[in-house]
Design an enzyme around this catalytic site. Structure first.
Site, PDB file in Angstrom:
ATOM      1  CE  LYS A  57     -70.856   6.721  38.145  1.00 12.75           C
ATOM      2  NZ  LYS A  57     -71.326   7.737  39.097  1.00 12.75           N
ATOM      3  CG  ASN A  58     -69.554  10.529  36.688  1.00 11.69           C
ATOM      4  OD1 ASN A  58     -70.378   9.842  37.275  1.00 11.69           O
ATOM      5  ND2 ASN A  58     -68.323  10.702  37.134  1.00 11.69           N
ATOM      6  CB  CYS A 154     -69.634   6.660  46.959  1.00 11.74           C
ATOM      7  SG  CYS A 154     -69.837   5.416  45.704  1.00 11.74           S
ATOM      8  NE  ARG A 159     -69.742  12.897  46.966  1.00 16.39           N
ATOM      9  CZ  ARG A 159     -69.939  11.992  46.002  1.00 16.39           C
ATOM     10  NH1 ARG A 159     -70.270  10.781  46.318  1.00 16.39           N
ATOM     11  NH2 ARG A 159     -69.782  12.313  44.731  1.00 16.39           N
ATOM     12  CG  ASP A 374     -64.464   8.880  40.188  1.00 19.84           C
ATOM     13  OD1 ASP A 374     -64.570   9.153  41.398  1.00 19.84           O
ATOM     14  OD2 ASP A 374     -65.296   9.247  39.337  1.00 19.84           O
ATOM     15  NE  ARG A 469     -74.068   4.288  43.078  1.00 22.38           N
ATOM     16  CZ  ARG A 469     -73.281   5.231  43.575  1.00 22.38           C
ATOM     17  NH1 ARG A 469     -72.587   4.986  44.650  1.00 22.38           N
ATOM     18  NH2 ARG A 469     -73.206   6.415  43.028  1.00 22.38           N
TER      19      ARG A 469
HETATM   20  C1  UD1 Z   1     -68.381  14.077  40.379  1.00 24.89           C
HETATM   21  C2  UD1 Z   1     -68.467  12.668  39.875  1.00 24.89           C
HETATM   22  C3  UD1 Z   1     -67.611  11.744  40.724  1.00 24.89           C
HETATM   23  C4  UD1 Z   1     -66.191  12.274  40.847  1.00 24.89           C
HETATM   24  C5  UD1 Z   1     -66.184  13.728  41.280  1.00 24.89           C
HETATM   25  C6  UD1 Z   1     -64.791  14.346  41.260  1.00 24.89           C
HETATM   26  C7  UD1 Z   1     -70.745  12.618  39.001  1.00 24.89           C
HETATM   27  C8  UD1 Z   1     -72.109  12.070  39.141  1.00 24.89           C
HETATM   28  N1  UD1 Z   1     -69.856  12.238  39.935  1.00 24.89           N
HETATM   29  O1  UD1 Z   1     -68.925  14.081  41.687  1.00 24.89           O
HETATM   30  O2  UD1 Z   1     -67.595  10.458  40.100  1.00 24.89           O
HETATM   31  O3  UD1 Z   1     -65.498  11.520  41.818  1.00 24.89           O
HETATM   32  O4  UD1 Z   1     -67.017  14.500  40.405  1.00 24.89           O
HETATM   33  O5  UD1 Z   1     -64.204  14.199  40.017  1.00 24.89           O
HETATM   34  O6  UD1 Z   1     -70.451  13.317  38.071  1.00 24.89           O
HETATM   35  N2  UD1 Z   1     -67.817  20.229  47.164  1.00 24.89           N
HETATM   36  C9  UD1 Z   1     -68.123  21.199  48.087  1.00 24.89           C
HETATM   37  N3  UD1 Z   1     -69.309  21.877  47.940  1.00 24.89           N
HETATM   38  C10 UD1 Z   1     -70.184  21.625  46.927  1.00 24.89           C
HETATM   39  C11 UD1 Z   1     -69.848  20.631  45.978  1.00 24.89           C
HETATM   40  C12 UD1 Z   1     -68.662  19.944  46.123  1.00 24.89           C
HETATM   41  O7  UD1 Z   1     -67.365  21.447  49.020  1.00 24.89           O
HETATM   42  O8  UD1 Z   1     -71.235  22.276  46.865  1.00 24.89           O
HETATM   43  C13 UD1 Z   1     -66.560  19.455  47.319  1.00 24.89           C
HETATM   44  C14 UD1 Z   1     -66.836  17.968  47.609  1.00 24.89           C
HETATM   45  O9  UD1 Z   1     -67.106  17.772  48.967  1.00 24.89           O
HETATM   46  C15 UD1 Z   1     -65.558  17.323  47.176  1.00 24.89           C
HETATM   47  C16 UD1 Z   1     -65.115  18.223  46.018  1.00 24.89           C
HETATM   48  O10 UD1 Z   1     -65.869  19.415  46.099  1.00 24.89           O
HETATM   49  O11 UD1 Z   1     -64.613  17.374  48.202  1.00 24.89           O
HETATM   50  C17 UD1 Z   1     -65.315  17.598  44.657  1.00 24.89           C
HETATM   51  O12 UD1 Z   1     -66.640  17.245  44.500  1.00 24.89           O
HETATM   52  P1  UD1 Z   1     -67.403  17.401  43.110  1.00 24.89           P
HETATM   53  O13 UD1 Z   1     -66.460  17.783  42.025  1.00 24.89           O
HETATM   54  O14 UD1 Z   1     -68.584  18.247  43.337  1.00 24.89           O
HETATM   55  O15 UD1 Z   1     -67.871  15.925  42.878  1.00 24.89           O
HETATM   56  P2  UD1 Z   1     -69.293  15.447  42.386  1.00 24.89           P
HETATM   57  O16 UD1 Z   1     -69.821  16.396  41.360  1.00 24.89           O
HETATM   58  O17 UD1 Z   1     -70.119  15.122  43.557  1.00 24.89           O
END
Ligand code: UD1
Length: 495
Positions: A57-58, A154, A159, A374, A469
């Site tokens: 998915k990702n 989610c 986030r 996850d 999803r």
């Molecule tokens: C992606 C995956 C999700 C997985 C996650 C962590 C997708 C669509 N989703 O989500 O399934 O659980 O990686 O492996 O690929 N953060 C910040 N600032 C930012 C961005 C992120 O502080 O600008 C923090 C987030 O709040 C969180 C952490 O970084 O605490 C990890 O998030 P991130 O790796 O960005 O996850 P996603 O890319 O949203």
């Protein structure tokens, strides 16, 4: 570039104010789900057989966003087309003017973004998924501007998108977040009956290249190796003018998949899989053909399903090195894991292979190659059936223990302190008993399904739109393995 030539010249920087006429809707929930559908599971169950793993998915969400960078067509194989997140991403691309052809049976999608005529995707679709936000990178890089909604996905904690925003600014973008304010009366009996202003995060992010010509190479250090921010900045840098260095980037397999796709399209991305990326920008990328690798989280979930039901199943295709952390933990628990060939694993937790009961273990989630966040919720479901006590520490998201309350309804003994849970194992798995549950997020929802498989009696789970999803045909796949699981439309009173 064909019809996209209208964007070859970067557009004039626009006003960063929202037009007065626009009145963005405030959603009642971040993700719209089909509440009426439920899963009914009768347990305890034992599974056997083989399960095919869908495409990631990702990776798919990110690769679909990356097609916005490419002229000509991109052909993606093994896309999990049945997922509602994939459908939302395709709607986002269509809303921009992309042409999409489907071969549902072969899981193939042909995307041509040459006709893209807008830089503002459908905000309603964007609010459904986190991955929709990725399009800000390619839109900015190829067309010089983007207007996107803050992402959905989610509800598992704060986030923010600060890393995306600061990273894009380092590449020469002017970015502004336009929050939406709404007024609400405080309760009538409150001493302070003033109108309160609430800032809600469903505003828009408005971005354009600050020099009016296009993005430029730059350096950016991510405070946290965010997967989405890494991917978005990689896409943006691939078409920026000059060299970009990104440090403390995510090392997840999905980042490597994206680098491969970009390089096959003509980009120069070096270092994927390490914590530093060097990207030489190109003025044009050409569409390519790519295969979406298997979903490591779905594979891990089925391995946990075998463990919790004390069964023997095989899964393929799977890349075992992407699941090393889980494999190590399951071996500590007492499971037998056999690599049958390059892409097939057999997981056994049947009594003959497991002495007495599986043993509990401690888990701390962290970015790849650490234990995947996850897989934390379904792992916790397993731990409720193991002997001894286990500590589960969630370090990636700050509110990812929502499934605990539901697992407790099944009889699980879990204590939570902040982002850490102490799981008291049971000596026999039949200690869980069926109940009425509600899935509140994707991975938390699948944890409830796994627990339902071993709970004595009937477990009914609502809110299963969340599960759709990220898991293609989860109920059908489990039925093939022998589970008694049915999908139905519930009466309103049952929800
Ligand atoms: C992606 C995956 C999700 C997985 C996650 C962590 C997708 C669509 N989703 O989500 O399934 O659980 O990686 O492996 O690929 N953060 C910040 N600032 C930012 C961005 C992120 O502080 O600008 C923090 C987030 O709040 C969180 C952490 O970084 O605490 C990890 O998030 P991130 O790796 O960005 O996850 P996603 O890319 O949203």
């Amino acid at each position: 570039m064909a019809t996209s030539l209208c964007y070859a010249k970067p557009l004039k920087p626009f006003s960063l104010r929202l037009p007065q006429t626009q009145n963005p809707q405030i959603p009642t929930q971040t993700t719209q789900i089909r509440e009426a559908e439920t899963l009914t599971i009768t347990g305890p169950t034992q599974l056997s057989g083989h399960v095919p793993i869908s495409g990631s998915k990702n990776s798919s969400l990110c690769l679909l966003a990356a097609t916005l960078l490419c002229s000509n067509s991109c052909l993606l194989h093994n896309v999990p087309t049945g997922l509602s997140d994939t459908k939302a991403m395709l709607s986002i691309l269509r809303s921009l003017g992309a042409k999409i052809e489907f071969n549902e049976r072969n899981k193939e999608i042909l995307v041509n973004t040459d006709g893209v005529g807008r830089v503002e995707p459908c905000l309603e679709e964007m609010r459904k998924i986190r991955g929709g936000f990725f399009v800000i990178g390619p839109l900015l890089a190829r067309f010089g501007e983007a207007v996107v909604g803050l992402p959905g996905g989610c509800d598992i904690g704060e986030r923010p998108v600060d890393l995306y925003v600061r990273g894009l600014r380092a590449l020469g973008a002017a970015v502004e977040i336009s929050y939406v304010f709404f007024s609400a009366f405080l309760p009538i009996l409150s001493q302070d009956s003033a109108i309160r202003q609430e800032k809600v995060g469903d505003g828009r992010v408005l971005a354009h290249s600050a020099n009016g010509k296009g993005l430029v190479g730059g350096s950016f250090h991510l405070d946290f190796p965010s997967v989405g921010a890494t991917e978005t900045l990689m896409m943006a840098a691939s078409m920026a003018d000059g060299v970009t260095v990104l440090s403390n980037v995510a090392k997840e397999p999905e980042v490597i998949d994206l680098a491969r796709f970009l390089n096959d399209s003509g980009a120069c991305v070096y270092g994927a899989g390490s914590d530093k990326l060097l990207i030489k920008g190109k003025c044009q990328l050409r569409g390519c053909e790519c295969y979406v690798p298997p979903d490591r989280i779905e594979a891990g979930t089925f391995m946990l399903a075998a463990a919790i039901t004390r069964s023997l199943i095989s899964i393929s295709p799977v890349t075992p090195s992407h699941l090393s952390c889980l494999i190590d933990k399951l071996k500590i628990a007492g499971c037998k894991i056999t690599r049958c060939n390059n892409d097939t694993l057999e997981v056994s937790a049947i009594p003959e292979n497991v002495c007495e009961n599986l043993r509990g273990f401690n888990v701390r989630t962290s970015p790849f190659p650490g234990f995947p966040t996850d897989l934390q919720p379904p792992t916790m479901a397993l731990l409720t059936t193991c002997s001894g006590s286990s500590i589960v520490e969630e370090s990636v998201f700050d509110r990812r223990l929502g499934h605990v309350r539901e697992l407790q309804k099944l009889g699980a003994k879990i204590q939570v302190c902040g982002s850490t849970a102490l799981v008291f194992g049971r000596e026999t798995r039949s200690a869980l008993h069926g109940s009425q549950l509600r899935a509140a997020d994707l991975r938390g929802g699948v944890a409830l399904v796994l627990a339902g498989l071993v709970a004595e009696g009937t477990t009914q789970i609502s809110g299963i739109g969340h599960i759709g999803r990220g898991y293609e045909n989860l109920d059908t796949k489990l039925q093939f393995l022998g589970a008694d699981i049915k999908r139905s439309i519930a009466m309103a009173s049952q929800l």
